[in-house]
Design a protein around this motif. Sequence first.
Motif, PDB file in Angstrom:
ATOM      1  N   THR A   1       0.852  -1.194   0.000  1.00  0.00           N
ATOM      2  CA  THR A   1       0.000   0.000   0.000  1.00  0.00           C
ATOM      3  C   THR A   1       0.882   1.237   0.000  1.00  0.00           C
ATOM      4  O   THR A   1       1.911   1.279   0.670  1.00  0.00           O
ATOM      5  CB  THR A   1      -0.929   0.031   1.229  1.00  0.00           C
ATOM      6  OG1 THR A   1      -0.117  -0.017   2.409  1.00  0.00           O
ATOM      7  CG2 THR A   1      -1.878  -1.144   1.239  1.00  0.00           C
ATOM      8  N   VAL A   2       0.460   2.225  -0.766  1.00  0.00           N
ATOM      9  CA  VAL A   2       1.162   3.495  -0.835  1.00  0.00           C
ATOM     10  C   VAL A   2       0.189   4.576  -0.392  1.00  0.00           C
ATOM     11  O   VAL A   2      -0.867   4.754  -0.999  1.00  0.00           O
ATOM     12  CB  VAL A   2       1.670   3.775  -2.272  1.00  0.00           C
ATOM     13  CG1 VAL A   2       2.364   5.113  -2.332  1.00  0.00           C
ATOM     14  CG2 VAL A   2       2.592   2.665  -2.733  1.00  0.00           C
ATOM     15  N   ASN A   3       0.540   5.283   0.654  1.00  0.00           N
ATOM     16  CA  ASN A   3      -0.325   6.320   1.195  1.00  0.00           C
ATOM     17  C   ASN A   3       0.051   7.651   0.544  1.00  0.00           C
ATOM     18  O   ASN A   3       1.147   8.153   0.737  1.00  0.00           O
ATOM     19  CB  ASN A   3      -0.159   6.387   2.719  1.00  0.00           C
ATOM     20  CG  ASN A   3      -1.165   7.317   3.347  1.00  0.00           C
ATOM     21  OD1 ASN A   3      -1.987   7.906   2.666  1.00  0.00           O
ATOM     22  ND2 ASN A   3      -1.100   7.445   4.656  1.00  0.00           N
ATOM     23  N   LEU A   4      -0.879   8.218  -0.227  1.00  0.00           N
ATOM     24  CA  LEU A   4      -0.604   9.469  -0.932  1.00  0.00           C
ATOM     25  C   LEU A   4      -1.504  10.597  -0.439  1.00  0.00           C
ATOM     26  O   LEU A   4      -2.094  11.322  -1.228  1.00  0.00           O
ATOM     27  CB  LEU A   4      -0.811   9.271  -2.447  1.00  0.00           C
ATOM     28  CG  LEU A   4       0.162   8.324  -3.123  1.00  0.00           C
ATOM     29  CD1 LEU A   4      -0.205   8.148  -4.580  1.00  0.00           C
ATOM     30  CD2 LEU A   4       1.584   8.830  -3.011  1.00  0.00           C
ATOM     31  N   ASN A   5      -1.605  10.732   0.854  1.00  0.00           N
ATOM     32  CA  ASN A   5      -2.380  11.840   1.412  1.00  0.00           C
ATOM     33  C   ASN A   5      -1.509  13.096   1.385  1.00  0.00           C
ATOM     34  O   ASN A   5      -0.810  13.419   2.331  1.00  0.00           O
ATOM     35  CB  ASN A   5      -2.812  11.529   2.851  1.00  0.00           C
ATOM     36  CG  ASN A   5      -3.833  10.431   2.897  1.00  0.00           C
ATOM     37  OD1 ASN A   5      -4.558  10.231   1.942  1.00  0.00           O
ATOM     38  ND2 ASN A   5      -3.881   9.709   3.995  1.00  0.00           N
ATOM     39  N   VAL A   6      -1.565  13.791   0.260  1.00  0.00           N
ATOM     40  CA  VAL A   6      -0.730  14.968   0.056  1.00  0.00           C
ATOM     41  C   VAL A   6      -1.642  16.154  -0.234  1.00  0.00           C
ATOM     42  O   VAL A   6      -2.544  16.079  -1.074  1.00  0.00           O
ATOM     43  CB  VAL A   6       0.243  14.748  -1.133  1.00  0.00           C
ATOM     44  CG1 VAL A   6       1.078  15.978  -1.368  1.00  0.00           C
ATOM     45  CG2 VAL A   6       1.122  13.543  -0.877  1.00  0.00           C
ATOM     46  N   LYS A   7      -1.398  17.238   0.454  1.00  0.00           N
ATOM     47  CA  LYS A   7      -2.166  18.451   0.214  1.00  0.00           C
ATOM     48  C   LYS A   7      -1.249  19.445  -0.494  1.00  0.00           C
ATOM     49  O   LYS A   7      -0.196  19.811   0.003  1.00  0.00           O
ATOM     50  CB  LYS A   7      -2.652  19.033   1.546  1.00  0.00           C
ATOM     51  CG  LYS A   7      -3.534  20.237   1.385  1.00  0.00           C
ATOM     52  CD  LYS A   7      -4.029  20.724   2.730  1.00  0.00           C
ATOM     53  CE  LYS A   7      -4.906  21.948   2.555  1.00  0.00           C
ATOM     54  NZ  LYS A   7      -5.381  22.459   3.843  1.00  0.00           N
ATOM     55  N   ILE A   8      -1.685  19.873  -1.681  1.00  0.00           N
ATOM     56  CA  ILE A   8      -0.883  20.795  -2.480  1.00  0.00           C
ATOM     57  C   ILE A   8      -1.620  22.127  -2.544  1.00  0.00           C
ATOM     58  O   ILE A   8      -2.773  22.185  -2.968  1.00  0.00           O
ATOM     59  CB  ILE A   8      -0.641  20.250  -3.904  1.00  0.00           C
ATOM     60  CG1 ILE A   8       0.124  18.929  -3.825  1.00  0.00           C
ATOM     61  CG2 ILE A   8       0.122  21.266  -4.743  1.00  0.00           C
ATOM     62  CD1 ILE A   8       0.281  18.238  -5.152  1.00  0.00           C
ATOM     63  N   GLU A   9      -0.942  23.156  -2.135  1.00  0.00           N
ATOM     64  CA  GLU A   9      -1.492  24.509  -2.223  1.00  0.00           C
ATOM     65  C   GLU A   9      -0.517  25.347  -3.039  1.00  0.00           C
ATOM     66  O   GLU A   9       0.688  25.242  -2.878  1.00  0.00           O
ATOM     67  CB  GLU A   9      -1.653  25.120  -0.831  1.00  0.00           C
ATOM     68  CG  GLU A   9      -2.670  24.407   0.022  1.00  0.00           C
ATOM     69  CD  GLU A   9      -2.807  25.044   1.392  1.00  0.00           C
ATOM     70  OE1 GLU A   9      -2.215  26.114   1.610  1.00  0.00           O
ATOM     71  OE2 GLU A   9      -3.499  24.462   2.228  1.00  0.00           O
ATOM     72  N   HIS A  10      -1.072  26.159  -3.911  1.00  0.00           N
ATOM     73  CA  HIS A  10      -0.199  27.012  -4.692  1.00  0.00           C
ATOM     74  C   HIS A  10      -0.904  28.349  -4.947  1.00  0.00           C
ATOM     75  O   HIS A  10      -2.124  28.431  -4.969  1.00  0.00           O
ATOM     76  CB  HIS A  10       0.186  26.348  -6.012  1.00  0.00           C
ATOM     77  CG  HIS A  10      -0.977  26.110  -6.923  1.00  0.00           C
ATOM     78  ND1 HIS A  10      -1.819  25.048  -6.762  1.00  0.00           N
ATOM     79  CD2 HIS A  10      -1.446  26.805  -7.992  1.00  0.00           C
ATOM     80  CE1 HIS A  10      -2.762  25.098  -7.702  1.00  0.00           C
ATOM     81  NE2 HIS A  10      -2.550  26.148  -8.462  1.00  0.00           N
TER      82      HIS A  10
END
Length: 71
Positions: A42-51
């Motif tokens: 399993t790969v956890n990709l809980n990423v929040k991107i703000e720009h």
Amino acid sequence: MKKSLRPTGSVLARVLMILTLPLAMIACTPTVQMAAPKEPITVNLNVKIEHEIYIKVDKEVDDLFSEKGLF
């Protein structure tokens, strides 16, 4: 003098060592095993991107775009 047909102790020891040497070498050979994991990967990709993008346009260029209707 009569020669004995029976091997002496040192000759017998040498013969036994020669016969057991291949067995010892096979026993010490490393074993490599490949097995699939029992659980899925399993790969956890809980990423929040703000720009934020800031665009600065010269007043003359802004007027040029609004008059000609380029965009």
